[in-house]
Write a protein that holds these residues in place. Structure first.
Motif: not given
Length: 123
Positions: A39-42, A46-49, A104-107
């Motif tokens: 749900s967070e990613i939606q 997200m990072i493409e890889c 570092e720092g996350g998404y």
């Protein structure tokens, strides 16, 4: 067993961080795991890889020697800001993976980095 704050501090101290800049220059060398919930990613992307494996499923989904991953596979984990990724990284280390780093720092840090350095505005 300590408090959540103590567990997070222990995880932060045992899992090294990788800067967004260093990750950007080497991301193809890592197996990248987004430990956030779907749900967070939606909501944010997200990072493409990255591969999404929520933190609560790490132990069930990843084992050294399976899925083309060995104990020395470079792994980068991230969440929204860093705490869940540190906890997931510690779990991976406890499972036997030796080369785990926390972005570092996350998404949120990645999003800020990409907007500032390469002009790409993420969701």
């Amino acid at each position: 067993m300590g408090t959540l704050k103590e567990l997070i501090q222990e995880a932060h101290s045992s899992i090294p961080k990788i800067s967004c800049n260093e990750f950007s220059n080497n991301k193809d060398k890592f197996f990248v795991i987004d430990v956030r919930e779907a749900s967070e990613i939606q909501e944010t992307g997200m990072i493409e890889c990255a591969t999404n494996i929520p933190r609560g499923l790490i132990e069930m989904k990843l084992t050294p020697g399976e899925n083309d991953l060995d104990v020395n596979t470079p792994i980068a984990v991230y969440c929204g800001g860093g705490s869940r990724a540190s906890l997931a990284g510690k779990t991976l280390k406890d499972l036997g993976f030796k080369n785990v780093q926390n972005l570092e720092g996350g998404y949120r840090g990645w999003k800020k980095f990409t907007e500032k350095t390469i002009g790409v505005k993420l969701k």
